[in-house]
Write an enzyme that holds these catalytic residues in place. Structure first.
Site, PDB file in Angstrom:
ATOM      1  CB  CYS A 147     -42.443  48.103  -1.364  1.00  0.00           C
ATOM      2  SG  CYS A 147     -43.981  47.431  -2.322  1.00  0.00           S
ATOM      3  CB  CYS A 164     -38.488  44.167  -3.851  1.00  0.00           C
ATOM      4  SG  CYS A 164     -40.015  43.063  -4.078  1.00  0.00           S
ATOM      5  CB  CYS A 177     -42.875  49.078 -11.352  1.00  0.00           C
ATOM      6  SG  CYS A 177     -42.451  47.220 -11.719  1.00  0.00           S
ATOM      7  CB  CYS A 219     -40.111  48.832  -6.342  1.00  0.00           C
ATOM      8  SG  CYS A 219     -41.466  48.477  -7.409  1.00  0.00           S
ATOM      9  CB  CYS A 232     -47.057  43.542  -5.623  1.00  0.00           C
ATOM     10  SG  CYS A 232     -45.684  43.433  -6.801  1.00  0.00           S
TER      11      CYS A 232
HETATM   12 FE1  SF4 Z   1     -42.132  46.533  -6.487  1.00  0.00          FE
HETATM   13 FE2  SF4 Z   1     -43.994  44.496  -5.899  1.00  0.00          FE
HETATM   14 FE3  SF4 Z   1     -41.673  44.530  -4.798  1.00  0.00          FE
HETATM   15 FE4  SF4 Z   1     -43.275  46.081  -3.892  1.00  0.00          FE
HETATM   16  S1  SF4 Z   1     -43.430  43.808  -3.767  1.00  0.00           S
HETATM   17  S2  SF4 Z   1     -41.138  46.654  -4.471  1.00  0.00           S
HETATM   18  S3  SF4 Z   1     -44.380  46.675  -6.011  1.00  0.00           S
HETATM   19  S4  SF4 Z   1     -42.005  44.280  -7.135  1.00  0.00           S
END
Ligand code: SF4
Length: 110
Positions: free
Chosen positions: A81, A79, A62, A60, A90
């Site tokens: 996650c 991802c 972020c 991820c 998310c």
């Molecule tokens: Fe990041 Fe969203 Fe992927 Fe989870 S689902 S790893 S929060 S981009």
């Protein structure tokens, strides 16, 4: 100065395409949608692609990690996650539930 374009130039286009394909198919299978601001979606895809290219897994993009290699081995933030898989959460806003105020009606990039 790093711009979105020159980050993009450093990433293999095939990896970007594969992350886009993953995002499209995962959105459809989870009944989630991309953000109404396409730049959000594209920047998350680029971040995932960059981690996939550099570390071999779409960690991820972020979050902050002390050690990305260690984090990847835990798999929690690869991802999709665990929060996304378990609760459709998310925090990057790549996958949004239909009732989210920032959700579009798009599940594809075209
Ligand atoms: Fe990041 Fe969203 Fe992927 Fe989870 S689902 S790893 S929060 S981009």
């Amino acid at each position: 100065m790093i711009t979105k374009n020159n980050i993009n130039d450093d990433i293999n286009p095939k990896i970007i395409d594969s992350m886009k394909q993953f995002a499209e198919s995962y959105a459809k299978s989870t009944n989630t949608y991309f953000c109404c601001d396409i730049e959000v979606t594209e920047s998350v895809i680029l971040g995932l692609s960059k981690n996939k290219q550099t570390f071999g897994a779409p960690l991820c993009p972020c979050r902050y990690y002390d050690n990305k290699v260690d984090e990847i081995s835990l798999a929690y933030w690869n991802c999709p996650c665990v929060p996304m898989r378990e609760r459709k959460e998310c925090h990057c806003m790549l996958f949004l539930t239909p009732t989210n105020e920032f959700s579009s009606t798009r599940q594809t990039f075209n």
